[in-house]
Motif scaffolding. Structure first.
Motif, PDB file in Angstrom:
ATOM      1  N   TYR A 180       0.853  -1.185   0.000  1.00 47.45           N
ATOM      2  CA  TYR A 180       0.000   0.000   0.000  1.00 47.45           C
ATOM      3  C   TYR A 180       0.888   1.234   0.000  1.00 47.45           C
ATOM      4  O   TYR A 180       2.078   1.168   0.310  1.00 47.45           O
ATOM      5  N   SER A 181       0.317   2.351  -0.384  1.00 46.45           N
ATOM      6  CA  SER A 181       1.093   3.597  -0.401  1.00 46.45           C
ATOM      7  C   SER A 181       0.486   4.585   0.584  1.00 46.45           C
ATOM      8  O   SER A 181      -0.701   4.528   0.892  1.00 46.45           O
ATOM      9  N   ARG A 182       1.339   5.469   1.069  1.00 46.21           N
ATOM     10  CA  ARG A 182       0.915   6.485   2.024  1.00 46.21           C
ATOM     11  C   ARG A 182       1.908   7.643   1.988  1.00 46.21           C
ATOM     12  O   ARG A 182       2.989   7.541   1.424  1.00 46.21           O
ATOM     13  N   TYR A 183       1.494   8.720   2.607  1.00 49.04           N
ATOM     14  CA  TYR A 183       2.379   9.870   2.769  1.00 49.04           C
ATOM     15  C   TYR A 183       2.998   9.803   4.159  1.00 49.04           C
ATOM     16  O   TYR A 183       2.438   9.172   5.066  1.00 49.04           O
ATOM     17  N   PRO A 184       4.139  10.458   4.362  1.00 42.59           N
ATOM     18  CA  PRO A 184       4.767  10.435   5.688  1.00 42.59           C
ATOM     19  C   PRO A 184       3.817  10.969   6.756  1.00 42.59           C
ATOM     20  O   PRO A 184       2.944  11.798   6.479  1.00 42.59           O
ATOM     21  N   ALA A 185       4.003  10.488   7.969  1.00 42.80           N
ATOM     22  CA  ALA A 185       3.185  10.940   9.099  1.00 42.80           C
ATOM     23  C   ALA A 185       3.415  12.430   9.335  1.00 42.80           C
ATOM     24  O   ALA A 185       4.497  12.957   9.041  1.00 42.80           O
ATOM     25  N   PRO A 186       2.413  13.131   9.852  1.00 45.51           N
ATOM     26  CA  PRO A 186       2.582  14.562  10.149  1.00 45.51           C
ATOM     27  C   PRO A 186       3.732  14.793  11.123  1.00 45.51           C
ATOM     28  O   PRO A 186       4.013  13.957  11.985  1.00 45.51           O
ATOM     29  N   THR A 187       4.386  15.906  10.958  1.00 47.51           N
ATOM     30  CA  THR A 187       5.510  16.268  11.809  1.00 47.51           C
ATOM     31  C   THR A 187       5.009  17.042  13.025  1.00 47.51           C
ATOM     32  O   THR A 187       4.157  17.925  12.897  1.00 47.51           O
ATOM     33  N   ILE A 188       5.555  16.718  14.186  1.00 47.06           N
ATOM     34  CA  ILE A 188       5.207  17.435  15.415  1.00 47.06           C
ATOM     35  C   ILE A 188       6.454  18.147  15.918  1.00 47.06           C
ATOM     36  O   ILE A 188       7.510  17.549  16.059  1.00 47.06           O
TER      37      ILE A 188
END
Length: 98
Positions: free
Chosen positions: A6-14
């Motif tokens: 599956y494809s995804r975008y990187p997790a949000p940055t905190i």
């Protein structure tokens, strides 16, 4: 039957307790990634299979051939007819998808 790509975008940055990039407050999603998930495992254990940090606008899709021998990776950027396709022979993996 062991898992799926599956494809995804990187997790949000905190940063400093605040979301720097939540993904919805942007004009474009960047740095698409391709992962493999083994059924019955936590998503944090998924294996990163492909990313292209030099082309942040590229999007990836994948499929496995009906005989299960090859994985096909398609790469595109927008609607221009300049897409790429790669293949990998899964039988070349010494232990298969393990």
């Amino acid at each position: 039957s062991k898992g799926f790509f599956y494809s995804r975008y990187p997790a949000p940055t905190i940063k400093d307790g605040e979301l720097v990039d939540a993904g919805t407050e942007t004009d474009a999603n960047l740095y698409h990634e391709l992962y493999y998930h083994f059924l019955g495992t936590d998503q944090s254990q998924d294996i990163l299979c492909w990313r292209d940090p030099h082309n942040p606008k590229y999007m990836f899709g994948t499929s496995v051939t009906d005989d299960g021998k090859y994985v096909l990776l398609s790469i595109e950027e927008g609607c221009d007819p300049v897409n790429k396709i790669y293949y990998f022979d899964l039988t070349k993996l010494p232990n298969g998808l393990e």
